[in-house]
Design a protein around this motif. Structure first.
Motif, PDB file in Angstrom:
ATOM      1  N   GLU A 131      19.235  -5.992  -7.836  1.00 37.88           N
ATOM      2  CA  GLU A 131      19.752  -7.232  -8.405  1.00 37.88           C
ATOM      3  C   GLU A 131      18.773  -8.377  -8.230  1.00 37.88           C
ATOM      4  N   LYS A 132      18.891  -9.324  -9.118  1.00 32.89           N
ATOM      5  CA  LYS A 132      18.064 -10.524  -9.036  1.00 32.89           C
ATOM      6  C   LYS A 132      18.289 -11.194  -7.679  1.00 32.89           C
ATOM      7  N   GLY A 133      17.214 -11.555  -7.017  1.00 30.60           N
ATOM      8  CA  GLY A 133      17.345 -12.217  -5.725  1.00 30.60           C
ATOM      9  C   GLY A 133      17.345 -11.255  -4.546  1.00 30.60           C
ATOM     10  N   GLU A 134      17.486  -9.956  -4.823  1.00 31.63           N
ATOM     11  CA  GLU A 134      17.542  -8.960  -3.750  1.00 31.63           C
ATOM     12  C   GLU A 134      16.186  -8.841  -3.043  1.00 31.63           C
ATOM     13  N   GLU A 135      16.259  -8.645  -1.739  1.00 29.50           N
ATOM     14  CA  GLU A 135      15.020  -8.397  -1.008  1.00 29.50           C
ATOM     15  C   GLU A 135      14.774  -6.889  -0.965  1.00 29.50           C
ATOM     16  N   VAL A 136      13.579  -6.463  -1.364  1.00 26.24           N
ATOM     17  CA  VAL A 136      13.267  -5.027  -1.380  1.00 26.24           C
ATOM     18  C   VAL A 136      11.973  -4.783  -0.602  1.00 26.24           C
ATOM     19  N   ILE A 137      11.700  -3.503  -0.353  1.00 20.60           N
ATOM     20  CA  ILE A 137      10.500  -3.161   0.409  1.00 20.60           C
ATOM     21  C   ILE A 137       9.383  -2.778  -0.563  1.00 20.60           C
ATOM     22  N   ALA A 138       8.272  -3.489  -0.452  1.00 18.52           N
ATOM     23  CA  ALA A 138       7.171  -3.280  -1.392  1.00 18.52           C
ATOM     24  C   ALA A 138       6.335  -2.068  -0.982  1.00 18.52           C
ATOM     25  N   LEU A 139       6.011  -1.224  -1.965  1.00 18.49           N
ATOM     26  CA  LEU A 139       5.221  -0.016  -1.706  1.00 18.49           C
ATOM     27  C   LEU A 139       3.895  -0.097  -2.463  1.00 18.49           C
ATOM     28  N   ASN A 140       2.857   0.482  -1.858  1.00 17.34           N
ATOM     29  CA  ASN A 140       1.566   0.502  -2.556  1.00 17.34           C
ATOM     30  C   ASN A 140       1.436   1.777  -3.391  1.00 17.34           C
ATOM     31  N   ILE A 193       8.884  -8.384  -9.401  1.00 19.52           N
ATOM     32  CA  ILE A 193       9.046  -8.750  -7.990  1.00 19.52           C
ATOM     33  C   ILE A 193       7.965  -9.741  -7.560  1.00 19.52           C
ATOM     34  N   ALA A 194       8.342 -10.592  -6.610  1.00 22.41           N
ATOM     35  CA  ALA A 194       7.376 -11.559  -6.074  1.00 22.41           C
ATOM     36  C   ALA A 194       6.880 -11.066  -4.724  1.00 22.41           C
ATOM     37  N   VAL A 195       5.562 -11.040  -4.575  1.00 27.78           N
ATOM     38  CA  VAL A 195       4.964 -10.613  -3.301  1.00 27.78           C
ATOM     39  C   VAL A 195       3.872 -11.607  -2.898  1.00 27.78           C
ATOM     40  N   ASP A 196       3.427 -11.506  -1.662  1.00 27.22           N
ATOM     41  CA  ASP A 196       2.314 -12.350  -1.218  1.00 27.22           C
ATOM     42  C   ASP A 196       1.123 -12.124  -2.142  1.00 27.22           C
ATOM     43  N   LYS A 197       0.395 -13.177  -2.420  1.00 23.42           N
ATOM     44  CA  LYS A 197      -0.691 -13.082  -3.401  1.00 23.42           C
ATOM     45  C   LYS A 197      -1.710 -11.989  -3.084  1.00 23.42           C
ATOM     46  N   ASP A 198      -2.004 -11.814  -1.771  1.00 19.31           N
ATOM     47  CA  ASP A 198      -3.009 -10.799  -1.445  1.00 19.31           C
ATOM     48  C   ASP A 198      -2.494  -9.377  -1.657  1.00 19.31           C
ATOM     49  N   LEU A 199      -1.196  -9.233  -1.990  1.00 20.54           N
ATOM     50  CA  LEU A 199      -0.648  -7.890  -2.210  1.00 20.54           C
ATOM     51  C   LEU A 199      -0.467  -7.558  -3.692  1.00 20.54           C
ATOM     52  N   VAL A 200      -0.707  -8.540  -4.547  1.00 17.47           N
ATOM     53  CA  VAL A 200      -0.415  -8.347  -5.973  1.00 17.47           C
ATOM     54  C   VAL A 200      -1.151  -7.137  -6.559  1.00 17.47           C
ATOM     55  N   MET A 201      -2.370  -6.907  -6.140  1.00 15.25           N
ATOM     56  CA  MET A 201      -3.118  -5.781  -6.673  1.00 15.25           C
ATOM     57  C   MET A 201      -2.848  -4.476  -5.934  1.00 15.25           C
ATOM     58  N   GLU A 202      -2.060  -4.559  -4.856  1.00 17.92           N
ATOM     59  CA  GLU A 202      -1.743  -3.354  -4.086  1.00 17.92           C
ATOM     60  C   GLU A 202      -0.359  -2.802  -4.416  1.00 17.92           C
ATOM     61  N   VAL A 203       0.607  -3.703  -4.581  1.00 16.52           N
ATOM     62  CA  VAL A 203       1.996  -3.271  -4.735  1.00 16.52           C
ATOM     63  C   VAL A 203       2.246  -2.730  -6.146  1.00 16.52           C
ATOM     64  N   ARG A 204       2.745  -1.496  -6.232  1.00 17.23           N
ATOM     65  CA  ARG A 204       3.043  -0.910  -7.530  1.00 17.23           C
ATOM     66  C   ARG A 204       4.431  -0.287  -7.593  1.00 17.23           C
ATOM     67  N   LYS A 240       3.201   3.698   0.534  1.00 24.41           N
ATOM     68  CA  LYS A 240       3.277   3.120   1.887  1.00 24.41           C
ATOM     69  C   LYS A 240       3.897   1.737   1.826  1.00 24.41           C
ATOM     70  N   GLU A 241       4.714   1.405   2.841  1.00 27.41           N
ATOM     71  CA  GLU A 241       5.341   0.090   2.891  1.00 27.41           C
ATOM     72  C   GLU A 241       4.293  -0.944   3.280  1.00 27.41           C
ATOM     73  N   VAL A 242       4.140  -1.956   2.430  1.00 28.03           N
ATOM     74  CA  VAL A 242       3.104  -2.942   2.730  1.00 28.03           C
ATOM     75  C   VAL A 242       3.659  -4.354   2.910  1.00 28.03           C
ATOM     76  N   GLY A 243       4.958  -4.508   2.747  1.00 30.77           N
ATOM     77  CA  GLY A 243       5.529  -5.844   2.925  1.00 30.77           C
ATOM     78  C   GLY A 243       6.873  -5.943   2.244  1.00 30.77           C
TER      79      GLY A 243
END
Ligand SMILES: Cc1cc2nc3c(=O)[nH]c(=O)nc-3n(C[C@H](O)[C@H](O)[C@H](O)COP(=O)(O)OP(=O)(O)OC[C@H]3O[C@@H](n4cnc5c(N)ncnc54)[C@H](O)[C@@H]3O)c2cc1C
Ligand code: SF4
Ligand code: SF4
Ligand code: FES
Lengths: 165, 484
Positions: A108-117, A143-154, A121-124
């Motif tokens: 759902e919109k607003g939900e916090e999820v676990i970002a995977l690369n 999804i919104a992630v820290d900027k340094d993870l944008v190219m890692e999270v898929r 692997k869980e990266v944030g």
């Protein structure tokens, strides 16, 4: 040594085809992680801007980053689920990753999820910003992630009952 | 226990399931839904053992789920040797385990209708190759009939919930299940003659034509006279040799895909996939979509065999792919409870001391397919063993003519490839048949030219090198034969 032989793509493998930094800073842009010669072409047919270049059906697609307007139309179309869109202009410290998603139930919109690369692997942590559904059942989750993870999270995974981030 | 899938990201099984019915299994009532096969309904209710081996009474489960391996035979309403994986369940049906070496019932009380049919071209097999062939024959004005032994036409397409690669002409970007719907829609619109749920069990030459025998359950015997044959019987999944490979729960990956995507039954809780070709990668992804925990994919080769995009898709979900690893044994008593995995050296031999166990209740084998060429063999087409095409194939030319006059072939039976190429081959074979019969020759020649060009495009990637090598081998054998 890269790990393509076991199915893991890295930023290094993509370095020649990623958008230049100046383009990334301008707004949303498509990232196509399809680097093999496979007979396939829906991506180049869907892009109204003519930004996806595919000289023949078996040549890997390339994005003309000057033409790509970041409309996102190519993300749910790709049968290989290999097209993503990133947006570094979302906020001061967060960027957006738009990814194709074919699982149920949808987050759902607003939900916090676990970002995977790319290796799962869980990266944030990430926040679901938008969920776009289409009649052919491939959804696009933004999804919104820290900027340094944008190219890692898929990918991401939803938190299990009671799981903390 | 009920392992039916109700929530699925791609398919609405709630909408698909028919009326609730009951049948008897070894005397006990079991719930089913109309439209399910006996095997699917049994599996959904927790039955894992489908039979016993002849000598050692070892438990056996189903393997292929499309009527090709005979590991699901049971006695149904008194008749032994019924393939429960392609027989639809009916209200009040009596299903029981059979003696591993059953006798025929002494008195046959069932009525069997004997139907004679005449046609110009009989198309055997209703997958993408057969369907494209019959639609083209119809368009060209050739009288034709399509026969398929599964309850639904569409071949492997009806279980492929993923979107296809390819070109626009081969429905790229559309899910296999939708492509099947499109082709079947055209078939209905055109009123094409079809015999579903009917197995071709024999085929003979008679005069200049052919006599085909097909059976529909035990209710109808068809005697079909045809001037020509177009065989599109597809392929059968390969087995792999390892201790306990006959335990229930060791299944073909395609078979598992049929169970979960056609019949909506969850095949297990924890799965191991053997083989990282496209089939292994795609089915692993689809298992995850059905809520199955795929523990890992093992691949004996030093690198994945399938497309990188398919591998990347399962990797980013956290499913590991172990290259240079294989299964050493299955563990379990009456059903798979685990597997022993081992690392392989450069010569593909297990490295001692590297074994480890995984706890799984499902082992899927995605280790290649073999063309289902029995009918072409029986009728006398010359064959050759071509490893690049998956095994023995009938020798043919690029127009898909075999060594026998008026016998054509298309799709996986002519060499293991893809649905997209199977569709093109179906069109080419149909056009060739029309040309040979002198029907609508100009239009047929145009269709053939166009489809040959499309096929060439589809085979233009490096992944097609192997198939092209194999095809060139058969074409040159064909040339040798036709030059005497
Ligand atoms: C998991 C998986 C993923 C795949 N992904 C893709 C993909 O992304 N893109 C792609 O292009 N291809 C894909 N393929 C390959 C594709 O499905 C096959 O190549 C294609 O289905 C072959 O078509 P066919 O018509 O030759 O055979 P089939 O589809 O196998 O059809 C054969 C038909 O013949 C019938 N039959 C056989 N024997 C008899 C008999 N004696 N009497 C009556 N009927 C009979 C069978 O019931 C069956 O319906 C995939 C395959 C698998 C298993
Ligand atoms: S995001 Fe839009 S403009 Fe950019 S490549 Fe994709 S379809 Fe074309
Ligand atoms: S649609 Fe996807 S898989 Fe096909 S060529 Fe484009 S990026 Fe690659
Ligand atoms: S024939 Fe039924 S499982 Fe293979």
């Amino acid at each position: 040594m890269g790990r393509l032989h076991e199915g893991v793509i890295s930023v290094e493998d993509l370095k020649d085809i990623l958008p230049p930094k100046e383009r990334l800073e301008k707004g949303p842009v498509a990232i196509i992680e399809c680097i093999e010669s496979i007979p396939c072409d829906p991506c180049s047919l869907v892009c109204k801007q003519g930004a996806i270049i595919k000289p023949s059906i078996s040549t890997p697609p390339r994005v003309d980053y000057d033409k790509c307007i970041g409309c996102g139309a190519c993300v749910p179309i790709c049968p290989g689920l290999a097209i993503f869109m990133v947006d570094y202009t979302y906020s001061e410290d967060k960027g957006l990753v738009y990814l194709p998603y074919e699982f149920t139930p949808l987050p759902e919109k607003g939900e916090e999820v676990i970002a995977l690369n790319r290796e799962g692997k869980e990266v944030g942590m990430a926040e679901v910003v938008k969920v776009i559904t289409y009649p052919d059942k491939t959804s696009v989750v933004c999804i919104a992630v820290d900027k340094d993870l944008v190219m890692e999270v898929r990918f991401f995974r939803r938190k299990e009952n009671g799981e903390k981030g | 226990m009920d392992s039916r899938i109700w929530q699925h990201p791609i398919i609405d099984f709630g909408e698909r399931k028919g009326r609730e019915i009951y049948f008897n299994f070894n005397g006990k009532p079991i719930k089913a839904y109309e439209g399910e096969t006996i095997a699917a309904a049994l599996y959904a209710s927790g039955v894992r053992v489908f039979g016993r081996s002849i000598r050692f009474q070892r438990p056996r489960g189903w393997f292929c789920a499309i009527g090709k391996c005979s590991s699901c035979l049971m006695k149904v309403d008194g008749i032994p040797n019924v393939r429960t994986c392609i027989t639809l369940v009916k209200d009040g049906m009596n299903v029981e385990y059979q003696d591993p070496r059953p006798n025929l019932p002494e008195k046959t009380e069932f009525e069997c209708e004997h139907v004679k049919v005449e046609t110009d071209i009989a198309v055997i097999g209703g997958g993408p190759a057969g369907l494209s062939a019959i639609l083209s024959l119809n368009e060209l004005g050739v009288d034709s009939l399509i026969i398929d032994e599964n309850p639904w036409l569409g071949g492997q397409l009806i279980k492929q919930t993923h979107k296809f690669f390819g070109s626009k002409a081969s429905y790229a970007g559309i899910r296999g299940i939708k492509i099947a719907e499109i082709l079947l829609g055209e078939l209905r619109k055109e009123n094409v003659k079809s015999l579903e749920n009917s197995s071709v069990i024999a085929c003979y030459r008679e005069g200049k034509g052919f006599k085909i025998t097909a059976v529909k359950g035990h209710s109808t015997l068809y005697e079909i006279d045809a001037k020509g044959l177009l065989v599109a019987t597809g392929a059968m999944e390969n087995m792999l040799a390892f201790p306990n490979n006959d335990l229930p729960g060791v299944c073909g990956a395609g078979g598992v895909q049929t169970l979960m995507n056609v019949y909506g039954v969850k095949p297990g809780e924890n799965a191991l996939m053997v083989g990282a070709g496209n089939v292994g990668l795609i089915v692993a992804y689809q298992l995850a979509q059905a809520g199955v925990n795929v523990k890992m994919i093992v691949e004996a080769a030093p690198k994945i065999g399938g497309y990188l995009v398919h591998a990347a898709k399962v990797r980013r979900m956290g499913i590991p792919i172990l290259t240079r690893h294989s299964i050493k044994a299955a563990i379990g008593k009456d059903h798979v409870e685990g597997a022993v995995i081992t690392k392989l050296d450069e010569n593909w031999n297990p490295i001692e001391g590297t074994e480890f166990e995984v706890e799984v209740d499902l082992i899927c084998l995605a280790v290649g397919l073999t063309p289902s060429t029995e009918i072409l063999m029986q009728i006398g087409c010359e064959h050759a063993y071509v490893p690049e095409l998956g095994g023995h194939v009938a020798i043919h030319d690029k127009f898909l003519k075999t060594t026998l006059d008026n016998v054509y072939l298309a799709g996986d039976v002519s060499g293991i490839e893809e649905a997209s190429t199977a569709m093109m081959e179906g069109k080419i074979a149909a056009a060739t048949a029309a040309i040979d019969m002198g029907v609508n020759v100009e239009k047929a020649e145009n269709l053939r030219k166009k489809s040959l060009h499309e096929l060439e495009l589809l085979r233009s990637s490096p992944f097609s090198k192997r198939v092209i090598t194999g095809k060139e081998k058969v074409y040159s054998l064909m040339e040798e034969i036709s030059c005497g």
